[in-house]
Design a protein around this motif. Structure first.
Motif, PDB file in Angstrom:
ATOM      1  N   ILE A  31       0.835  -1.206   0.000  1.00 23.62           N
ATOM      2  CA  ILE A  31       0.000   0.000   0.000  1.00 23.62           C
ATOM      3  C   ILE A  31       0.867   1.252   0.000  1.00 23.62           C
ATOM      4  CG2 ILE A  31      -1.607   1.362   1.400  1.00 23.62           C
ATOM      5  CD1 ILE A  31      -2.937  -1.270   2.209  1.00 23.62           C
ATOM      6  N   GLY A  32       1.923   1.257   0.809  1.00 21.95           N
ATOM      7  CA  GLY A  32       2.824   2.407   0.848  1.00 21.95           C
ATOM      8  C   GLY A  32       3.508   2.650  -0.487  1.00 21.95           C
ATOM      9  N   GLY A  33       3.900   1.576  -1.184  1.00 20.16           N
ATOM     10  CA  GLY A  33       4.543   1.715  -2.490  1.00 20.16           C
ATOM     11  C   GLY A  33       3.592   2.248  -3.543  1.00 20.16           C
ATOM     12  N   GLN A  34       2.340   1.808  -3.524  1.00 18.69           N
ATOM     13  CA  GLN A  34       1.375   2.245  -4.537  1.00 18.69           C
ATOM     14  C   GLN A  34       0.886   3.665  -4.307  1.00 18.69           C
ATOM     15  OE1 GLN A  34      -1.765  -0.533  -5.212  1.00 18.69           O
ATOM     16  NE2 GLN A  34      -0.402  -2.049  -6.102  1.00 18.69           N
ATOM     17  N   LEU A  35       0.841   4.097  -3.055  1.00 18.86           N
ATOM     18  CA  LEU A  35       0.371   5.446  -2.756  1.00 18.86           C
ATOM     19  C   LEU A  35       1.505   6.470  -2.716  1.00 18.86           C
ATOM     20  CD1 LEU A  35      -2.266   4.734   0.054  1.00 18.86           C
ATOM     21  CD2 LEU A  35      -2.683   5.148  -2.373  1.00 18.86           C
ATOM     22  N   GLY A  36       2.738   5.989  -2.854  1.00 19.73           N
ATOM     23  CA  GLY A  36       3.874   6.888  -2.839  1.00 19.73           C
ATOM     24  C   GLY A  36       4.226   7.392  -1.455  1.00 19.73           C
ATOM     25  N   LEU A  37       3.820   6.677  -0.424  1.00 18.63           N
ATOM     26  CA  LEU A  37       4.125   7.053   0.961  1.00 18.63           C
ATOM     27  C   LEU A  37       5.380   6.316   1.428  1.00 18.63           C
ATOM     28  CD1 LEU A  37       0.489   6.810   2.328  1.00 18.63           C
ATOM     29  CD2 LEU A  37       1.699   8.887   1.706  1.00 18.63           C
ATOM     30  N   ASN A  38       5.768   6.538   2.639  1.00 16.27           N
ATOM     31  CA  ASN A  38       6.911   5.850   3.211  1.00 16.27           C
ATOM     32  C   ASN A  38       6.533   4.390   3.436  1.00 16.27           C
ATOM     33  OD1 ASN A  38       9.094   4.901   4.623  1.00 16.27           O
ATOM     34  ND2 ASN A  38       9.122   6.577   6.111  1.00 16.27           N
ATOM     35  N   ALA A  39       6.958   3.518   2.530  1.00 16.66           N
ATOM     36  CA  ALA A  39       6.553   2.122   2.552  1.00 16.66           C
ATOM     37  C   ALA A  39       7.103   1.399   3.780  1.00 16.66           C
ATOM     38  CB  ALA A  39       7.007   1.426   1.274  1.00 16.66           C
ATOM     39  N   ASN A  40       8.298   1.755   4.213  1.00 14.10           N
ATOM     40  CA  ASN A  40       8.879   1.076   5.372  1.00 14.10           C
ATOM     41  C   ASN A  40       8.094   1.363   6.654  1.00 14.10           C
ATOM     42  OD1 ASN A  40      10.862  -0.065   3.798  1.00 14.10           O
ATOM     43  ND2 ASN A  40      12.345   1.565   4.208  1.00 14.10           N
ATOM     44  N   ALA A  41       7.691   2.607   6.836  1.00 13.75           N
ATOM     45  CA  ALA A  41       6.917   2.973   8.028  1.00 13.75           C
ATOM     46  C   ALA A  41       5.556   2.281   8.010  1.00 13.75           C
ATOM     47  CB  ALA A  41       6.744   4.480   8.109  1.00 13.75           C
ATOM     48  N   LEU A  42       4.920   2.242   6.831  1.00 15.47           N
ATOM     49  CA  LEU A  42       3.624   1.556   6.728  1.00 15.47           C
ATOM     50  C   LEU A  42       3.783   0.051   6.920  1.00 15.47           C
ATOM     51  CD1 LEU A  42       1.682   3.405   3.901  1.00 15.47           C
ATOM     52  CD2 LEU A  42       1.075   3.204   6.301  1.00 15.47           C
ATOM     53  N   ALA A  43       4.891  -0.516   6.468  1.00 15.37           N
ATOM     54  CA  ALA A  43       5.132  -1.945   6.651  1.00 15.37           C
ATOM     55  C   ALA A  43       5.290  -2.257   8.141  1.00 15.37           C
ATOM     56  CB  ALA A  43       6.373  -2.371   5.877  1.00 15.37           C
ATOM     57  N   MET A  44       6.011  -1.409   8.864  1.00 13.83           N
ATOM     58  CA  MET A  44       6.174  -1.629  10.308  1.00 13.83           C
ATOM     59  C   MET A  44       4.842  -1.490  11.039  1.00 13.83           C
ATOM     60  SD  MET A  44       9.872   0.175  11.038  1.00 13.83           S
ATOM     61  CE  MET A  44       9.435   0.521  12.696  1.00 13.83           C
ATOM     62  N   ALA A  45       4.098  -0.454  10.705  1.00 14.15           N
ATOM     63  CA  ALA A  45       2.803  -0.244  11.358  1.00 14.15           C
ATOM     64  C   ALA A  45       1.833  -1.377  11.022  1.00 14.15           C
ATOM     65  CB  ALA A  45       2.211   1.096  10.935  1.00 14.15           C
ATOM     66  N   GLY A  46       1.820  -1.783   9.764  1.00 11.26           N
ATOM     67  CA  GLY A  46       0.944  -2.887   9.350  1.00 11.26           C
ATOM     68  C   GLY A  46       1.334  -4.201  10.005  1.00 11.26           C
ATOM     69  N   GLY A  47       2.647  -4.446  10.127  1.00 11.84           N
ATOM     70  CA  GLY A  47       3.114  -5.659  10.777  1.00 11.84           C
ATOM     71  C   GLY A  47       2.735  -5.712  12.244  1.00 11.84           C
ATOM     72  N   LEU A  48       2.944  -4.599  12.953  1.00 15.34           N
ATOM     73  CA  LEU A  48       2.582  -4.557  14.364  1.00 15.34           C
ATOM     74  C   LEU A  48       1.084  -4.701  14.561  1.00 15.34           C
ATOM     75  CD1 LEU A  48       4.970  -1.762  15.673  1.00 15.34           C
ATOM     76  CD2 LEU A  48       5.102  -4.222  16.102  1.00 15.34           C
ATOM     77  N   THR A  49       0.312  -4.023  13.720  1.00 16.84           N
ATOM     78  CA  THR A  49      -1.143  -4.116  13.823  1.00 16.84           C
ATOM     79  C   THR A  49      -1.622  -5.533  13.510  1.00 16.84           C
ATOM     80  OG1 THR A  49      -1.351  -1.797  13.197  1.00 16.84           O
ATOM     81  CG2 THR A  49      -3.326  -3.160  12.999  1.00 16.84           C
ATOM     82  N   GLY A  50      -1.134  -6.090  12.411  1.00 18.35           N
ATOM     83  CA  GLY A  50      -1.530  -7.451  12.035  1.00 18.35           C
ATOM     84  C   GLY A  50      -1.129  -8.476  13.076  1.00 18.35           C
ATOM     85  N   GLY A  51       0.079  -8.337  13.634  1.00 20.25           N
ATOM     86  CA  GLY A  51       0.535  -9.255  14.673  1.00 20.25           C
ATOM     87  C   GLY A  51      -0.314  -9.169  15.921  1.00 20.25           C
TER      88      GLY A  51
END
Length: 155
Positions: free
Chosen positions: A100-120
């Motif tokens: 999602i971060g890559g497609q929206l042009g946002l900081n993909a690493n920050a969204l990956a960390m937030a998504g991982g923590l939320t999903g976990g």
């Protein structure tokens, strides 16, 4: 079948007996427990007692010792829910945040960390709820009668 020794503490009805089981740490059963820091910490805390009712095919007296059994599949399913499901949530949440971060042009690493923590966290919470439900449905059975509990009474 996982086995545990239990002591009878009462019998309310002819079909159910109330038992008490001493919950033991796995650290007390290892050959290296004397040389292990974790084993030393486990010995410092007193054992926990758990009481519950099990179906009985006959009358038992207070103080009788019984061998109870619980299918290993219940424990394995609960462990898988509590440990593997959060890992799956962490990885899929991180991947989803990265995409999602890559497609929206946002900081993909920050969204990956937030998504991982939320999903976990969400999957851990769901797994814990499901494991409690699974364990509540599991019913130990009496495998054998071990006799009377020996007490230290003097004559």
């Amino acid at each position: 079948m996982m086995e545990q020794k239990a002591r009878v503490i009462g019998q309310d009805s002819p079909d159910w007996v109330l038992v008490e089981v001493e919950m033991q740490s796995a650290c007390n059963h290892c050959d290296n427990s004397d040389n292990c820091g974790t084993g030393s910490v486990a010995k410092a805390f007193s054992a926990k007692l758990q009481q519950f009712a099990v179906p009985a095919d006959r009358r038992y007296e207070v103080g009788d010792l019984l061998k109870l059994g619980l299918p290993e599949s219940v424990v394995l399913k609960s462990a898988a829910l509590v440990y593997l499901l959060p890992l799956f949530g962490l990885l899929s949440g991180g991947l989803l945040g990265q995409v999602i971060g890559g497609q929206l042009g946002l900081n993909a690493n920050a969204l990956a960390m937030a998504g991982g923590l939320t999903g976990g966290f969400v999957c851990w919470w769901l797994g814990k709820r499901q494991a409690r439900s699974l364990e509540a449905q599991a019913q130990p059975i009496i495998l054998s009668y071990l006799g009377k509990q020996v007490t230290g009474q003097s004559a």
